[in-house]
Design an enzyme around this catalytic site. Structure first.
Site, PDB file in Angstrom:
ATOM      1  N   GLU B  45       0.827  -1.206   0.000  1.00 27.30           N
ATOM      2  CA  GLU B  45       0.000   0.000   0.000  1.00 27.30           C
ATOM      3  C   GLU B  45       0.865   1.261   0.000  1.00 27.30           C
ATOM      4  OE1 GLU B  45      -2.659   0.586   3.305  1.00 27.30           O
ATOM      5  OE2 GLU B  45      -3.224   2.568   2.572  1.00 27.30           O
ATOM      6  N   ASP B 110       9.673   5.079  15.247  1.00 25.23           N
ATOM      7  CA  ASP B 110       9.603   6.521  15.059  1.00 25.23           C
ATOM      8  C   ASP B 110      10.054   7.183  16.357  1.00 25.23           C
ATOM      9  OD1 ASP B 110       9.026   9.102  14.491  1.00 25.23           O
ATOM     10  OD2 ASP B 110       6.851   8.874  14.422  1.00 25.23           O
ATOM     11  N   ASP B 112      10.621  10.833  18.027  1.00 22.09           N
ATOM     12  CA  ASP B 112      10.273  12.219  17.741  1.00 22.09           C
ATOM     13  C   ASP B 112      10.730  13.107  18.887  1.00 22.09           C
ATOM     14  OD1 ASP B 112       7.968  13.609  15.739  1.00 22.09           O
ATOM     15  OD2 ASP B 112       8.574  14.705  17.537  1.00 22.09           O
ATOM     16  N   SER B 161      13.384  12.429   9.483  1.00 17.29           N
ATOM     17  CA  SER B 161      11.972  12.622   9.145  1.00 17.29           C
ATOM     18  C   SER B 161      11.696  13.987   8.533  1.00 17.29           C
ATOM     19  CB  SER B 161      11.112  12.430  10.393  1.00 17.29           C
ATOM     20  OG  SER B 161      11.231  13.563  11.215  1.00 17.29           O
ATOM     21  N   GLY B 162      12.711  14.828   8.345  1.00 15.99           N
ATOM     22  CA  GLY B 162      12.508  16.109   7.678  1.00 15.99           C
ATOM     23  C   GLY B 162      12.413  17.280   8.623  1.00 15.99           C
ATOM     24  N   ARG B 163      12.136  16.997   9.914  1.00 15.59           N
ATOM     25  CA  ARG B 163      12.082  18.107  10.836  1.00 15.59           C
ATOM     26  C   ARG B 163      12.781  17.768  12.150  1.00 15.59           C
ATOM     27  NH1 ARG B 163       6.911  21.841  12.300  1.00 15.59           N
ATOM     28  NH2 ARG B 163       6.037  19.834  12.894  1.00 15.59           N
ATOM     29  N   GLY B 165      12.698  14.497  13.901  1.00 12.29           N
ATOM     30  CA  GLY B 165      12.631  13.110  14.328  1.00 12.29           C
ATOM     31  C   GLY B 165      13.395  12.216  13.388  1.00 12.29           C
ATOM     32  N   HIS B 290       0.283   0.242  10.100  1.00 10.86           N
ATOM     33  CA  HIS B 290       0.547   1.654  10.319  1.00 10.86           C
ATOM     34  C   HIS B 290       1.337   2.205   9.134  1.00 10.86           C
ATOM     35  CE1 HIS B 290       0.553   4.804  13.468  1.00 10.86           C
ATOM     36  NE2 HIS B 290       1.383   5.335  12.595  1.00 10.86           N
ATOM     37  N   LYS B 293       5.841   7.728   6.577  1.00 13.32           N
ATOM     38  CA  LYS B 293       6.305   8.543   5.446  1.00 13.32           C
ATOM     39  C   LYS B 293       7.502   7.894   4.754  1.00 13.32           C
ATOM     40  CE  LYS B 293       7.594  12.558   6.522  1.00 13.32           C
ATOM     41  NZ  LYS B 293       8.086  13.850   6.746  1.00 13.32           N
TER      42      LYS B 293
END
Lengths: 472, 381
Positions: B45, B110, B112, B161-163, B165, B290, B293
């Site tokens: 998916e 993940d 964060d 994660s781009g910011r 995390g 789950h 990204k």
């Protein structure tokens, strides 16, 4: 040490004379000998008694110790299994019965996923209880007799990680023969940090090895049940077995009521019996159905705890989560435990007849009014023929229904079904009274029975037993 | 290196990025584990988030090209990768509900920064600086070694994660096939992860301010030591966190003879643990279905690319040096201006190259594994 080994020898000797050397079984080989159809059924029914009791323990949230005690009692009564040292008992035939019962129930419980899930849960619990009862030497013998696919840890690991292993297994002897398995087989031990973990291998101390055995039992049974389910339609089926198997899985045994309890529905008026049967058939009732039946049961004396168990069991198609989310609040609400905390009375005949007319998918209401005439006659016969209603009574009942005297029809059915207790036409539910409330009907019927069996207790305890309500 | 201001990426920038830079081929290889498309890719998916916050779930593709074309047509702000199902996700509506369930999925984690707000002092919320990154660094090192050494997994991909995390994707065969129950056990095992004893050095000045060091004092079980330290630090305002930690250690050495030090050492280890253990967002890891990204997506707020990170060099990693989408496109403009013709893998001409190479190398490791597996099977025949 010397003494211990001699004892072991003695045991080995007794083993060799037994066809089934162990009390515990993974049920990996089906019985192959001929058995009579009676034995086929009795073995299964005996085992079902035990499994039903386990299920009911779960439904009541009993702690494991209590469950274990109850299960042991049931086992002794229905499927006793004696230790190898009990030489006066026929241990082989006990074990053969145990195994036969298990395999018959596999056939009965393999058909749907729901049945498989229930069966696996109950059987695994039973196995667990028996395993815990077993002596250490029995467990050891059992471990050795089966291939649990665990490997002995090699010396390299033992040397390089001695400190860590010591933390898990303080005993040096035990540490020497520590087995290792992939961690995925013992996730519960990993979660609780009960094992030493290295490169994805879990090193399992002997006190935790039971966890592997239970896991193995469960996965093997799950796989075997699926295979049985696939094979069943292609089996050269004996037509004598089919009805027995169907009966077993429908849990019809559980519906018969226990020795001390009576099926409460015998006392219910037709509207409630109809709801009850619908609930049992579809495992669901819509809102007004739940309300009508639930309040009736409440007034009849079903305490809230039992009511929750009853509805939970009846809504078997739902998961625990769904049940809690959708229905628990509702049930507690009707008992005055949520929201405005009002103590709602049960619905009277008047309310049932006039309010909240049932829609096409509803099953509440008054059958005398809301059933088509044909359906009503069929339903009357199927519900009450065992209580003395015959086809000859139908014209009279139907006549009153046509004149829209639904109370009278209901009262007449009461009179007919209680004729054995000397209720005559015109007596009504006591001194000529007609039915105006479903609870009044049920109370009167129960009072009559108490009088006839000369029981004096007025307060009657109600409990839920295997999806049914029983009066004790 | 020219430093780009933070520009929120426009749809035009995004489209150019997907057309010319996004490494679809490498992502395909990483997900698929081999060259020819198999279930790992075709039954996977992909969920797109479009510009107006429309969320398109249950997309699936047969090839990397198709994946690229569809992405360019939809031009999403980002997209997420989900599990491998029993059937193609795009056929979801046509199969029986019972016959559509997740079967495989990378084990994902993940971490964060927001979970560290209680112990970081420099920034809060969405902001991040090199100091805060120290916490992430500690968490990455612990989690990386736990997953490798205790669980024995080898194919780990860390992605920024781009910011604020970092994500971890574990692609080992066994990890892919874990059930939800096993994932839950693993996560619960890790959320109290031991070890990390070597993490004495506080990269973040967490005991500098009064609130910070008082929090530390609360964790010390010996009231005498607490009293002494409180006096000392109260006077000497500008003692650094490192100094304060050594003060504490010296105090322990001074107050106890060696044999009786053990309970205090345990207490110290507990304190270290409290400050450094990975604070994992557990819900992400527990369920196979789950969504997470995808690597190389653009963070919609910062414009930074979610690039792979080498866990060995985690402390050198600076989130502020991660290329942004407009920076990359400018680099590309300059590069194409110099050379002639537009190549197929334009990312090679930009600072995205080392990161894509990293993913390629990682994917290669996975493909080798599959090939070895095949060969050993052939041997048995």
């Amino acid at each position: 040490m010397q003494k211990g080994s001699r004892k072991l020898d003695v045991e080995v000797e007794t083993h060799s004379r037994l066809r089934y050397p162990h009390r515990l079984s993974l049920y990996d080989r089906p019985p192959t000998e001929d058995i009579t159809i009676e034995e086929f059924e009795t073995c299964a029914i005996n085992r079902l008694h035990v499994l039903a009791e386990i299920e009911s323990c779960y439904a009541r949230n009993r702690p494991f110790d209590e469950l274990r005690e109850i299960t042991n009692l049931q086992c002794e009564k229905h499927v006793p299994l004696d230790h190898n040292s009990a030489i006066t008992k026929d241990r082989d035939s006990q074990r053969r019965k145990d195994i036969t019962g298990h395999f018959v129930l596999r056939l009965a419980f393999c058909q749907t996923e729901e049945l498989r899930r229930r069966f696996v849960k109950a059987e695994t619990t039973l196995f667990r209880v028996r395993y815990l009862n077993a002596t250490i030497s029995e467990r050891k013998g059992f471990h050795e007799s089966k291939d649990f696919d665990w490997i002995q840890a090699n010396d390299d690991i033992k040397a390089t990680h001695e400190l860590q292993l010591k933390a898990v297994v303080p005993d040096a002897d035990e540490r020497n023969s520590i087995p290792q398995v992939r961690w995925t087989r013992v996730p519960d031990l990993v979660e609780k940090r009960r094992v030493f973990l290295k490169d994805g291998w879990a090193y399992v101390p002997s006190r935790e090895q039971s966890s592997i055995v239970f896991q193995e039992f469960q996965t093997r049974l799950e796989q075997a049940l699926e295979m049985t389910a696939k094979a069943l339609p292609r089996m050269d089926e004996d037509t004598r077995l089919e009805p027995i198997l169907a009966n077993l899985s429908q849990g019809s045994l559980l519906d018969e009521g226990t020795a001390e309890g009576v099926r409460a529905e015998m006392h219910f008026p037709m509207c409630m019996r109809n709801l009850h049967e619908n609930l049992k058939r579809t495992h669901h009732l819509k809102h007004f159905g739940r309300l009508q039946y639930g309040l009736f049961l409440k007034v009849l004396g079903l305490p809230i705890e039992e009511a929750l168990i009853f509805w939970r069991k009846s809504f078997s198609g739902h998961t625990d989560d769904q049940f809690i989310k959708r229905y628990k609040y509702n049930i507690r609400h009707s008992y005055g435990l949520e929201g405005r905390r009002a103590n709602y009375p049960a619905k009277s005949c008047q309310q049932i007849l006039m309010n909240d007319q049932p829609g096409p998918t509803d099953s509440h209401g008054c059958p005398y009014r809301h059933f088509s005439h044909d359906n009503l006659q069929m339903a009357l016969l199927s519900m009450y023929s065992s209580q003395g209603l015959t086809e000859a009574d139908l014209p009279e009942i139907m006549h009153t229904v046509r004149t829209e005297a639904y109370h009278v029809a209901c009262t007449r059915v009461y009179e007919i079904t209680h004729a054995t207790q000397n209720v005559r036409k015109g007596n009504g539910i006591g001194s000529g009274e007609t039915v105006t409330h479903p609870n009044q009907y049920a109370e009167a019927s129960r009072a009559l029975e108490c009088a006839s069996t000369s029981t004096t207790t007025n307060s009657i305890k109600m409990e839920v037993d295997g999806g049914d309500i029983v009066m004790l | 290196m020219p430093f780009a201001e933070v520009v929120t990426p426009t749809p035009e920038l995004m489209l150019a990025f997907y057309r010319r830079l996004y490494p679809f081929k490498a992502i395909f290889k990483w997900l698929n584990h081999e060259h020819t498309p198999c279930r790992l890719f075709t039954h996977r998916e992909i969920a797109f988030t479009l510009e107006n916050d429309v969320y398109l779930r249950y997309n699936s593709f047969t090839t990397a090209e198709e994946f690229k074309n569809q992405t360019c047509t939809l031009n999403p702000t980002r997209f997420e990768i989900g599990p491998v199902y029993t059937a193609r996700p795009r056929d979801k509506k046509t199969v029986r509900p019972g016959a559509f369930s997740p079967v495989q999925r990378e084990l994902v984690f993940d971490i964060d920064m927001t979970d560290y707000d209680s112990i970081r002092t420099c920034c809060s919320g969405g902001e991040i600086c090199r100091r805060c990154w120290g916490f992430i660094g500690a968490a990455v090192r612990i989690l990386d070694s736990a997953v490798r050494q205790q669980f024995g997994y080898k194919h780990l991909l860390w992605v920024y994660s781009g910011r604020r995390g970092i994500h971890l994707w574990v692609s080992d065969r066994e990890a892919m096939e874990l059930t939800d129950e096993q994932r839950r056990s693993l996560v619960n095992f890790l959320t109290v992860v031991q070890g990390g004893k070597e993490m004495h050095k506080k990269v973040n000045d967490c005991f500098k301010e009064k609130g910070g060091w008082q929090e530390l004092l609360q964790l010390i079980p010996d009231p005498k030591i607490v009293e002494k330290l409180e006096k000392k630090w109260g006077v000497m305002e500008n003692r650094s966190s490192d100094d304060k930690w050594s003060d504490f250690k010296n105090e322990v050495k001074a107050s106890y003879i060696k044999q009786e030090r053990t309970p205090m050492i345990y207490a110290m280890e507990d304190i270290i643990l409290q400050y450094t253990y990975p604070r994992i967002d557990a819900e992400v890891s527990k369920h196979r279905n789950h969504l997470l990204k995808a690597p190389f997506c653009v963070h919609p707020k910062t414009g930074r690319i979610c690039v792979p990170v080498d866990p060995e060099k985690i402390n050198e990693f600076d989130p502020e040096l991660v290329p942004t989408v407009d920076q990359l496109l400018r680099e590309l403009d300059e590069a194409t201006f110099e050379s002639t013709g537009e190549g197929h893998s334009d990312w090679e001409k930009t600072s995205l190259k080392p990161y894509v190479d990293m993913l390629e190398k990682h994917a290669l490791g996975l493909m080798n594994e599959v090939r070895k597996d095949r060969q050993s099977h052939d041997m048995t025949w």
